[in-house]
Design an enzyme around this catalytic site. Structure first.
Site, PDB file in Angstrom:
ATOM      1  N   LYS A  86       0.976  -1.129   0.024  1.00 42.95           N
ATOM      2  CA  LYS A  86       0.008   0.035  -0.018  1.00 42.95           C
ATOM      3  C   LYS A  86       0.875   1.160   0.116  1.00 42.95           C
ATOM      4  O   LYS A  86       2.002   1.304   0.416  1.00 42.95           O
ATOM      5  CB  LYS A  86      -0.956   0.019   1.277  1.00 42.95           C
ATOM      6  CG  LYS A  86      -2.002   0.854   1.124  1.00 42.95           C
ATOM      7  CD  LYS A  86      -3.214   0.072   0.706  1.00 42.95           C
ATOM      8  CE  LYS A  86      -4.677   0.876   0.625  1.00 42.95           C
ATOM      9  NZ  LYS A  86      -5.888   0.131   0.098  1.00 42.95           N
ATOM     10  N   GLY A 185     -23.809   3.237   3.942  1.00 45.37           N
ATOM     11  CA  GLY A 185     -23.198   4.016   2.844  1.00 45.37           C
ATOM     12  C   GLY A 185     -23.425   3.519   1.461  1.00 45.37           C
ATOM     13  O   GLY A 185     -23.313   2.302   1.218  1.00 45.37           O
ATOM     14  N   VAL A 186     -24.003   4.351   0.718  1.00 45.71           N
ATOM     15  CA  VAL A 186     -24.512   3.911  -0.705  1.00 45.71           C
ATOM     16  C   VAL A 186     -23.916   4.633  -1.918  1.00 45.71           C
ATOM     17  O   VAL A 186     -24.433   5.175  -2.649  1.00 45.71           O
ATOM     18  CB  VAL A 186     -26.071   3.837  -0.968  1.00 45.71           C
ATOM     19  CG1 VAL A 186     -26.956   2.874  -0.430  1.00 45.71           C
ATOM     20  CG2 VAL A 186     -26.717   5.117  -0.271  1.00 45.71           C
ATOM     21  N   GLY A 187     -22.461   4.698  -1.641  1.00 42.32           N
ATOM     22  CA  GLY A 187     -21.475   5.181  -2.626  1.00 42.32           C
ATOM     23  C   GLY A 187     -21.561   4.225  -3.747  1.00 42.32           C
ATOM     24  O   GLY A 187     -22.579   3.477  -4.059  1.00 42.32           O
ATOM     25  N   VAL A 189     -19.783   1.254  -4.233  1.00 42.60           N
ATOM     26  CA  VAL A 189     -19.827  -0.062  -3.906  1.00 42.60           C
ATOM     27  C   VAL A 189     -21.521  -0.408  -3.090  1.00 42.60           C
ATOM     28  O   VAL A 189     -22.230  -1.297  -3.860  1.00 42.60           O
ATOM     29  CB  VAL A 189     -18.886  -0.753  -2.746  1.00 42.60           C
ATOM     30  CG1 VAL A 189     -19.381  -2.104  -2.525  1.00 42.60           C
ATOM     31  CG2 VAL A 189     -17.506  -0.547  -3.198  1.00 42.60           C
TER      32      VAL A 189
END
Ligand code: NAD
Length: 355
Positions: A86, A185-187, A189
């Site tokens: 990362k 969270g409905v971004g 994904v």
């Protein structure tokens, strides 16, 4: 001085046996970054670059150490011939520019393919395209640039099949019809996960702090939950698809559900206490790095130059069986599901390190 600052860099990477840390510095551009390579036993280290305005260099160091290790576990469990890495860029994302991003890509290029990067928090598709101009070791490109495109589709599909698998483990049947599911969270994904759930007849509730993203799913026959009332109701499944750390000692005082399974990275606020509380409350937690591997499966296929969406989705589907394997291991050894997933990931790395 905090206790953390007294510990040497080598002590910090000793426990988890990180292979390499690379500190990148270009004063003229204000560029400071750290690349963390946890393991290359299974293959080149793959993991995204995130840019964050860290409160200290130490905080960034801690983040890159934890995130690169988690990538090793994710790739290992997914059965990929990839290691874990990362990169973190330290600073306000507003300072990004084309020369800044391209200079960072040169640092990646210097590693000659030991670390491959992709998109993560605060990095855009155009950043990835700029990076690719300076380094071959960049994946997660848009389709028009020869990549597999947005990885949120396989990620959402992996979470969906993982939820089905967990449901089968509890009820003996993997149907989600009429199951009460809260998607937090409905971004990118979360929105796609909602579609899969609705198609199967689940009773879906959603919560998000971004009104626009709520509007994007409001035509889908979902119940919209106010963020302050998020844990008021009882659900069969809660799916964290926003930020990390939402499953913690405080939230677990309110959470009422049978299964927690979602896409967000690093969901457990405290690795030592939370698994115990989950056990006491009889909540089945499906580890994030097991269930959200669709994205890494997609970029891995780019890395090996196998641009085939069908293959990516097929491999992502195997998350269903991998969840069952981890749950079996957890029961057999009386480990938490999180500890079992880590153990199985480490076992595969250890097995390969002997070869
Ligand atoms: P995103 O930024 O598109 O969506 C996140 C959503 O969460 C946004 O709509 C945001 O408004 C909402 N949110 C933020 N804070 C919230 C809060 N406190 N309460 C409710 N909603 C909140 O991100 P994404 O690509 O959909 O990814 C979701 C999560 O999954 C992230 O944690 C990400 O690291 C992880 N993940 C994503 C992928 C991928 O392929 N995109 C792969 C692996 C893991």
């Amino acid at each position: 001085m905090s206790k953390d600052q007294n510990i040497s860099v080598f002590d910090k990477i000793k426990n988890d046996k990180h292979e390499q840390l690379v500190f990148c510095n270009d004063e003229s551009l204000g560029l400071k970054a750290i690349i963390g390579i946890h393991s290359t036993v299974l293959g080149p280290a793959i993991g995204g670059t995130r840019m964050w305005n860290y409160s200290s260099d130490n905080e960034a160091l801690r983040d890159v150490i934890n995130l690169s290790k988690a990538m090793s576990y994710k790739s290992s469990l997914a059965g990929l011939n990839a290691g874990g890495g990362k990169a973190v860029i330290i600073g306000d994302p507003k300072i990004k520019s084309e020369p800044f991003i391209k200079r960072f890509a040169e640092f990646i290029n210097d590693l000659n393919g030991k670390y491959w990067t992709a998109q993560d928090v605060n990095m855009s598709t155009s950043d990835i395209v700029w990076m690719k101009e300076r380094s071959d070791y960049v994946v997660g490109l848009p389709k028009e640039h020869g990549g597999l495109g947005d990885s949120s589709s396989p990620t959402a599909y992996g979470v969906y099949v993982g939820i089905k698998s967990a449901t089968k483990h509890i009820t003996g049947n993997d149907s989600l019809k009429n199951k009460k599911v809260l998607v937090q969270g409905v971004g990118n994904v979360g929105r796609k996960l909602v579609s899969h759930l609705i198609n199967e007849g689940a009773d879906v509730s959603v919560v998000d702090i971004n009104k626009e993203n709520i509007e994007n799913v409001s035509g889908d026959n979902v119940t919209i939950v106010n963020e302050h009332e998020i844990y008021d109701k009882t659900y069969d499944i809660i799916s964290p698809c926003a930020l990390g750390g939402t499953i913690n000692v405080d939230s677990l005082k309110k959470i009422k559900c049978d299964i927690i399974a979602g896409a967000a990275n690093n969901q457990l606020g405290d690795d030592s206490l939370v698994p115990e509380i989950l056990k006491e409350k009889n909540i089945l937690y499906i580890p994030d790095f097991l269930i959200n591997a669709g994205g890494i499966i997609s970029v891995y296929h780019e890395q090996i130059n196998d641009i085939d969406e069908k293959k990516v989705m097929k491999m992502t589907e195997s998350i269903y069986d991998k969840v069952l394997d981890v749950l079996d291991h957890s029961i057999k050894h009386s480990f938490s599901t999180n500890a079992s997933a880590i153990q199985l990931a480490k076992d595969r790395i250890k097995e390969n390190s002997k070869k």
